[in-house]
Design an enzyme around this catalytic site. Structure first.
Site, PDB file in Angstrom:
ATOM      1  N   ALA A   1     115.094  89.507  57.661  1.00  0.00           N
ATOM      2  CA  ALA A   1     115.721  90.161  58.809  1.00  0.00           C
ATOM      3  C   ALA A   1     115.563  89.287  60.045  1.00  0.00           C
ATOM      4  CB  ALA A   1     115.093  91.534  59.045  1.00  0.00           C
ATOM      5  N   HIS A   2     116.398  89.554  61.055  1.00  0.00           N
ATOM      6  CA  HIS A   2     116.332  88.780  62.290  1.00  0.00           C
ATOM      7  C   HIS A   2     115.063  89.062  63.084  1.00  0.00           C
ATOM      8  CE1 HIS A   2     120.351  87.586  61.380  1.00  0.00           C
ATOM      9  NE2 HIS A   2     120.454  86.900  62.495  1.00  0.00           N
ATOM     10  N   SER A   3     114.516  90.263  62.885  1.00  0.00           N
ATOM     11  CA  SER A   3     113.302  90.633  63.607  1.00  0.00           C
ATOM     12  C   SER A   3     112.153  90.736  62.617  1.00  0.00           C
ATOM     13  CB  SER A   3     113.530  91.974  64.318  1.00  0.00           C
ATOM     14  OG  SER A   3     112.343  92.729  64.343  1.00  0.00           O
TER      15      SER A   3
END
Lengths: 213, 133
Positions: free
Chosen positions: B9-11
Protein backbone atom coordinates in the site's frame (compact mmCIF):
# COMPACT_ATOMS: atom_id res chain seq x y z
CA UNK A 1 32.24 12.29 -26.56
CA UNK A 2 35.67 11.49 -25.17
CA UNK A 3 34.78 12.26 -21.56
CA UNK A 4 31.45 10.45 -21.52
CA UNK A 5 31.69 9.49 -17.84
CA UNK A 6 32.21 13.10 -16.72
CA UNK A 7 29.40 14.32 -18.99
CA UNK A 8 27.06 11.62 -17.67
CA UNK A 9 27.79 12.76 -14.12
CA UNK A 10 27.21 16.38 -15.11
CA UNK A 11 23.88 15.39 -16.69
CA UNK A 12 22.79 13.68 -13.46
CA UNK A 13 23.82 16.80 -11.49
CA UNK A 14 21.81 18.99 -13.87
CA UNK A 15 18.72 16.75 -13.71
CA UNK A 16 18.89 16.88 -9.89
CA UNK A 17 19.14 20.67 -9.98
CA UNK A 18 16.23 20.92 -12.42
CA UNK A 19 14.06 18.58 -10.33
CA UNK A 20 14.76 20.64 -7.23
CA UNK A 21 13.93 23.89 -9.05
CA UNK A 22 10.76 22.46 -10.59
CA UNK A 23 9.54 20.40 -7.64
CA UNK A 24 6.86 22.91 -6.77
CA UNK A 25 5.63 23.26 -10.36
CA UNK A 26 5.51 19.48 -10.90
CA UNK A 27 3.62 19.04 -7.66
CA UNK A 28 1.20 21.80 -8.68
CA UNK A 29 0.54 20.01 -12.00
CA UNK A 30 0.12 16.71 -10.17
CA UNK A 31 -2.25 18.24 -7.61
CA UNK A 32 -4.60 19.19 -10.45
CA UNK A 33 -4.96 15.65 -11.78
CA UNK A 34 -3.16 13.24 -9.47
CA UNK A 35 -1.99 12.74 -5.93
CA UNK A 36 0.09 15.91 -5.80
CA UNK A 37 3.45 14.37 -5.05
CA UNK A 38 5.32 14.12 -8.36
CA UNK A 39 7.62 17.08 -7.72
CA UNK A 40 8.45 16.04 -4.17
CA UNK A 41 8.96 12.46 -5.31
CA UNK A 42 11.29 13.35 -8.19
CA UNK A 43 13.32 15.74 -6.03
CA UNK A 44 13.61 13.13 -3.27
CA UNK A 45 14.69 10.50 -5.81
CA UNK A 46 17.43 12.58 -7.45
CA UNK A 47 18.55 13.99 -4.08
CA UNK A 48 19.25 10.36 -3.16
CA UNK A 49 20.90 9.63 -6.53
CA UNK A 50 23.37 12.52 -6.51
CA UNK A 51 25.62 11.62 -3.55
CA UNK A 52 25.81 8.02 -4.78
CA UNK A 53 26.93 8.90 -8.32
CA UNK A 54 29.26 11.65 -7.07
CA UNK A 55 31.11 8.90 -5.18
CA UNK A 56 31.56 6.83 -8.36
CA UNK A 57 34.31 8.87 -10.04
CA UNK A 58 36.00 7.05 -12.91
CA UNK A 59 33.23 4.51 -13.42
CA UNK A 60 31.63 4.16 -16.87
CA UNK A 61 28.35 5.87 -17.85
CA UNK A 62 26.42 2.59 -17.69
CA UNK A 63 27.41 2.11 -14.03
CA UNK A 64 26.26 5.66 -13.14
CA UNK A 65 22.94 5.10 -14.91
CA UNK A 66 22.43 1.74 -13.21
CA UNK A 67 22.95 3.29 -9.77
CA UNK A 68 20.54 6.06 -10.76
CA UNK A 69 17.96 3.44 -11.70
CA UNK A 70 18.15 1.36 -8.54
CA UNK A 71 18.10 4.48 -6.36
CA UNK A 72 15.05 5.94 -8.12
CA UNK A 73 13.24 2.59 -7.80
CA UNK A 74 13.60 2.57 -4.03
CA UNK A 75 13.21 6.27 -3.22
CA UNK A 76 10.76 8.00 -5.58
CA UNK A 77 7.66 6.29 -4.22
CA UNK A 78 5.14 6.98 -6.98
CA UNK A 79 4.73 5.35 -10.38
CA UNK A 80 7.64 7.49 -11.57
CA UNK A 81 10.01 5.33 -9.47
CA UNK A 82 9.56 2.06 -11.37
CA UNK A 83 9.00 3.95 -14.65
CA UNK A 84 12.13 6.14 -14.62
CA UNK A 85 13.98 3.32 -12.85
CA UNK A 86 13.22 1.03 -15.77
CA UNK A 87 14.16 3.77 -18.26
CA UNK A 88 17.58 4.40 -16.68
CA UNK A 89 18.18 0.66 -16.29
CA UNK A 90 17.44 0.00 -19.98
CA UNK A 91 19.63 2.96 -20.99
CA UNK A 92 22.42 1.57 -18.81
CA UNK A 93 22.14 -1.80 -20.54
CA UNK A 94 22.22 -0.14 -23.96
CA UNK A 95 25.43 1.69 -23.00
CA UNK A 96 27.05 -1.29 -21.29
CA UNK A 97 30.78 -1.51 -22.02
CA UNK A 98 30.88 1.86 -23.77
CA UNK A 99 33.20 4.57 -22.48
CA UNK A 100 33.20 6.76 -25.57
CA UNK A 101 29.57 7.42 -26.37
CA UNK A 102 28.54 8.70 -29.83
CA UNK A 103 25.18 9.85 -31.21
CA UNK A 104 24.17 6.31 -32.25
CA UNK A 105 24.76 5.08 -28.70
CA UNK A 106 22.70 7.95 -27.28
CA UNK A 107 19.89 7.11 -29.72
CA UNK A 108 20.03 3.43 -28.70
CA UNK A 109 19.89 4.44 -25.02
CA UNK A 110 16.88 6.72 -25.59
CA UNK A 111 15.08 4.05 -27.61
CA UNK A 112 15.70 1.44 -24.92
CA UNK A 113 14.55 3.85 -22.18
CA UNK A 114 11.30 4.65 -24.00
CA UNK A 115 10.60 0.98 -24.70
CA UNK A 116 11.20 0.27 -21.02
CA UNK A 117 8.73 2.93 -19.88
CA UNK A 118 6.10 1.75 -22.36
CA UNK A 119 6.49 -1.87 -21.26
CA UNK A 120 6.48 -1.06 -17.53
CA UNK A 121 3.50 1.31 -17.74
CA UNK A 122 1.74 -0.65 -20.51
CA UNK A 123 1.30 2.80 -22.06
CA UNK A 124 0.94 4.04 -25.63
CA UNK A 125 1.05 7.57 -27.03
CA UNK A 126 -2.10 9.65 -26.50
CA UNK A 127 -2.81 8.50 -22.93
CA UNK A 128 -1.48 11.65 -21.22
CA UNK A 129 1.76 10.19 -19.84
CA UNK A 130 5.55 10.45 -20.03
CA UNK A 131 5.31 8.52 -23.29
CA UNK A 132 3.71 11.57 -24.96
CA UNK A 133 6.84 13.66 -24.37
CA UNK A 134 9.37 10.90 -24.93
CA UNK A 135 7.98 9.38 -28.14
CA UNK A 136 8.33 12.57 -30.22
CA UNK A 137 11.71 13.21 -28.55
CA UNK A 138 13.05 9.82 -29.61
CA UNK A 139 11.55 10.20 -33.11
CA UNK A 140 13.23 13.61 -33.51
CA UNK A 141 16.53 12.28 -32.18
CA UNK A 142 16.42 9.33 -34.58
CA UNK A 143 15.60 11.56 -37.57
CA UNK A 144 18.42 13.99 -36.73
CA UNK A 145 20.98 11.22 -36.16
CA UNK A 146 20.00 9.52 -39.42
CA UNK A 147 20.43 12.86 -41.23
CA UNK A 148 23.96 13.01 -39.87
CA UNK A 149 23.44 15.87 -37.40
CA UNK A 150 25.91 16.10 -34.53
CA UNK A 151 24.82 14.89 -31.09
CA UNK A 152 24.24 18.35 -29.62
CA UNK A 153 22.01 19.45 -32.51
CA UNK A 154 20.15 16.14 -32.48
CA UNK A 155 19.46 16.46 -28.73
CA UNK A 156 18.25 20.04 -29.20
CA UNK A 157 15.70 18.70 -31.71
CA UNK A 158 14.73 15.97 -29.24
CA UNK A 159 14.20 18.50 -26.43
CA UNK A 160 12.08 20.76 -28.66
CA UNK A 161 9.95 17.76 -29.67
CA UNK A 162 9.59 16.68 -26.02
CA UNK A 163 8.33 20.17 -25.14
CA UNK A 164 5.75 20.08 -27.95
CA UNK A 165 4.72 16.59 -26.86
CA UNK A 166 4.40 17.73 -23.24
CA UNK A 167 2.19 20.66 -24.24
CA UNK A 168 0.07 18.33 -26.38
CA UNK A 169 -0.95 16.42 -23.23
CA UNK A 170 -3.09 19.38 -22.07
CA UNK A 171 -6.24 18.50 -24.07
CA UNK A 172 -5.79 14.74 -23.57
CA UNK A 173 -8.04 12.51 -21.48
CA UNK A 174 -6.02 10.49 -18.96
CA UNK A 175 -6.57 6.76 -19.02
CA UNK A 176 -3.48 5.75 -17.03
CA UNK A 177 -2.45 6.32 -13.45
CA UNK A 178 -4.14 8.30 -10.71
CA UNK A 179 -5.35 10.92 -13.23
CA UNK A 180 -7.61 8.30 -14.83
CA UNK A 181 -9.81 8.39 -11.70
CA UNK A 182 -10.71 11.96 -12.70
CA UNK A 183 -12.04 10.98 -16.12
CA UNK A 184 -13.11 14.03 -18.14
CA UNK A 185 -11.79 16.38 -15.45
CA UNK A 186 -8.24 15.41 -16.45
CA UNK A 187 -8.73 17.32 -19.71
CA UNK A 188 -7.18 20.81 -19.76
CA UNK A 189 -4.23 20.02 -17.51
CA UNK A 190 -0.64 19.34 -18.58
CA UNK A 191 0.57 15.91 -17.53
CA UNK A 192 3.19 16.07 -14.75
CA UNK A 193 4.96 12.90 -15.98
CA UNK A 194 5.29 14.30 -19.50
CA UNK A 195 6.61 17.49 -17.90
CA UNK A 196 9.35 15.77 -15.89
CA UNK A 197 10.26 13.74 -18.99
CA UNK A 198 10.65 16.95 -21.00
CA UNK A 199 12.77 18.49 -18.22
CA UNK A 200 15.09 15.46 -18.26
CA UNK A 201 15.54 15.53 -22.06
CA UNK A 202 16.15 19.31 -21.93
CA UNK A 203 18.74 18.90 -19.17
CA UNK A 204 20.59 16.27 -21.21
CA UNK A 205 20.54 18.49 -24.31
CA UNK A 206 21.77 21.52 -22.33
CA UNK A 207 24.73 19.71 -20.77
CA UNK A 208 25.78 18.11 -24.07
CA UNK A 209 25.57 21.49 -25.86
CA UNK A 210 27.68 23.18 -23.17
CA UNK A 211 30.31 20.45 -23.55
CA UNK A 212 30.46 20.32 -27.33
CA UNK A 213 32.56 22.16 -29.88
CA UNK B 1 3.08 -24.72 4.38
CA UNK B 2 0.30 -22.29 3.57
CA UNK B 3 0.50 -19.73 0.78
CA UNK B 4 2.13 -16.50 2.01
CA UNK B 5 0.54 -13.08 1.58
CA UNK B 6 2.01 -9.63 0.97
CA UNK B 7 0.07 -6.40 1.44
CA UNK B 8 1.38 -3.48 -0.63
CA UNK B 9 0.00 0.00 0.00
CA UNK B 10 1.02 3.63 -0.42
CA UNK B 11 0.81 4.17 3.32
CA UNK B 12 2.74 2.06 5.80
CA UNK B 13 -0.12 2.32 8.26
CA UNK B 14 -2.61 1.18 5.62
CA UNK B 15 -0.46 -1.85 4.73
CA UNK B 16 0.06 -2.76 8.38
CA UNK B 17 -3.60 -2.19 9.21
CA UNK B 18 -4.78 -4.51 6.44
CA UNK B 19 -2.20 -7.08 7.54
CA UNK B 20 -3.53 -6.88 11.10
CA UNK B 21 -7.15 -7.36 10.00
CA UNK B 22 -6.23 -10.31 7.75
CA UNK B 23 -4.01 -11.97 10.38
CA UNK B 24 -6.93 -12.07 12.78
CA UNK B 25 -8.55 -14.66 10.50
CA UNK B 26 -5.64 -17.09 10.42
CA UNK B 27 -4.80 -18.06 13.97
CA UNK B 28 -1.22 -17.19 13.17
CA UNK B 29 -0.81 -20.00 10.62
CA UNK B 30 -0.19 -17.75 7.59
CA UNK B 31 2.78 -15.47 6.99
CA UNK B 32 1.53 -12.03 6.01
CA UNK B 33 4.04 -9.29 5.25
CA UNK B 34 3.27 -5.58 4.85
CA UNK B 35 5.19 -3.27 2.49
CA UNK B 36 3.85 0.27 2.64
CA UNK B 37 5.22 3.77 2.08
CA UNK B 38 8.77 4.75 1.28
CA UNK B 39 11.78 5.26 3.54
CA UNK B 40 11.35 8.40 5.63
CA UNK B 41 7.62 7.84 6.04
CA UNK B 42 6.37 9.42 2.81
CA UNK B 43 3.43 7.96 0.91
CA UNK B 44 4.38 5.72 -1.98
CA UNK B 45 5.67 2.27 -2.77
CA UNK B 46 9.24 0.94 -2.77
CA UNK B 47 10.05 -1.96 -5.09
CA UNK B 48 13.00 -3.04 -2.96
CA UNK B 49 10.92 -3.17 0.22
CA UNK B 50 8.24 -5.11 -1.66
CA UNK B 51 10.88 -7.58 -2.90
CA UNK B 52 12.05 -8.10 0.69
CA UNK B 53 8.45 -8.64 1.84
CA UNK B 54 7.80 -11.20 -0.92
CA UNK B 55 10.98 -13.07 -0.02
CA UNK B 56 9.96 -13.06 3.66
CA UNK B 57 6.44 -14.36 2.87
CA UNK B 58 7.70 -16.93 0.38
CA UNK B 59 6.65 -20.52 0.89
CA UNK B 60 6.94 -23.60 -1.36
CA UNK B 61 3.25 -23.08 -2.14
CA UNK B 62 3.80 -19.52 -3.32
CA UNK B 63 2.87 -15.95 -2.47
CA UNK B 64 -0.17 -13.83 -3.27
CA UNK B 65 0.39 -10.06 -3.39
CA UNK B 66 -2.49 -7.63 -2.82
CA UNK B 67 -2.05 -3.96 -3.73
CA UNK B 68 -3.93 -0.70 -3.15
CA UNK B 69 -3.55 1.58 -6.20
CA UNK B 70 -1.95 1.69 -9.65
CA UNK B 71 1.67 2.51 -8.93
CA UNK B 72 1.76 -0.17 -6.24
CA UNK B 73 1.25 -2.61 -9.11
CA UNK B 74 4.17 -1.14 -11.10
CA UNK B 75 6.44 -1.34 -8.05
CA UNK B 76 5.36 -4.93 -7.34
CA UNK B 77 5.98 -6.00 -10.94
CA UNK B 78 9.44 -4.50 -10.66
CA UNK B 79 10.00 -6.28 -7.32
CA UNK B 80 9.11 -9.65 -8.85
CA UNK B 81 11.61 -9.02 -11.67
CA UNK B 82 14.26 -8.06 -9.12
CA UNK B 83 13.74 -11.38 -7.33
CA UNK B 84 14.51 -13.14 -10.60
CA UNK B 85 13.97 -16.78 -11.46
CA UNK B 86 14.13 -17.83 -7.82
CA UNK B 87 10.49 -16.96 -7.18
CA UNK B 88 9.07 -16.47 -10.64
CA UNK B 89 6.08 -18.68 -11.26
CA UNK B 90 5.03 -18.82 -7.63
CA UNK B 91 4.20 -15.16 -7.04
CA UNK B 92 0.76 -13.99 -8.15
CA UNK B 93 -0.38 -10.35 -8.25
CA UNK B 94 -4.03 -10.09 -7.27
CA UNK B 95 -6.51 -7.65 -8.80
CA UNK B 96 -8.73 -8.11 -5.72
CA UNK B 97 -9.97 -5.19 -3.58
CA UNK B 98 -7.34 -4.75 -0.88
CA UNK B 99 -9.22 -5.31 2.39
CA UNK B 100 -11.80 -7.90 1.31
CA UNK B 101 -9.22 -9.65 -0.85
CA UNK B 102 -6.69 -9.86 1.98
CA UNK B 103 -9.23 -11.23 4.47
CA UNK B 104 -10.55 -13.85 2.04
CA UNK B 105 -7.04 -14.82 0.94
CA UNK B 106 -5.91 -15.17 4.57
CA UNK B 107 -8.81 -17.54 5.32
CA UNK B 108 -8.16 -19.61 2.20
CA UNK B 109 -4.43 -19.78 2.84
CA UNK B 110 -5.00 -20.81 6.46
CA UNK B 111 -7.03 -23.86 5.38
CA UNK B 112 -4.23 -24.97 3.09
CA UNK B 113 -5.63 -24.01 -0.32
CA UNK B 114 -3.27 -23.83 -3.31
CA UNK B 115 -2.01 -20.53 -4.71
CA UNK B 116 -4.43 -20.79 -7.65
CA UNK B 117 -7.37 -21.34 -5.31
CA UNK B 118 -6.35 -18.54 -2.94
CA UNK B 119 -5.89 -16.17 -5.89
CA UNK B 120 -9.23 -17.08 -7.47
CA UNK B 121 -11.19 -16.73 -4.22
CA UNK B 122 -9.52 -13.40 -3.44
CA UNK B 123 -10.54 -12.10 -6.86
CA UNK B 124 -14.13 -13.25 -6.19
CA UNK B 125 -14.12 -10.79 -3.27
CA UNK B 126 -14.89 -8.15 -5.89
CA UNK B 127 -18.43 -9.50 -6.01
CA UNK B 128 -18.95 -9.41 -2.23
CA UNK B 129 -21.84 -7.26 -1.12
CA UNK B 130 -21.44 -5.26 2.09
CA UNK B 131 -24.51 -3.07 1.92
CA UNK B 132 -27.75 -4.70 0.85
CA UNK B 133 -29.75 -2.65 -1.60
Amino acid sequence: MGNSDAITLEILRRITEVMRENAEELTRLDSAIGDGDHGTNMARGFNAVLPKVEAMAGQPPSALLKTTATTLISTVGGAAGPLYGTAFLRAATALDGKNDIDERDVLAAFEAALEGIKARGKASPGEKTMVDALTPAVDALRAAVEQGQDLSTALDHAAAAARTGMEATIPMLATKGRASYLGERSIGHQDPGATSSYLIVQAIADVVRENSG
Amino acid sequence: MPVGLVIVAHSQRLAEGVREVALQMTGGSVTIEAAGGVAGGALGTDAEAIARAIAAADSPDGVLVLMDLGSAVLSTEMAVEMLGDRLQGRVVLSDAPLVEGAVVAAVEASIGRSLDEVARTALDARQMTKVKR
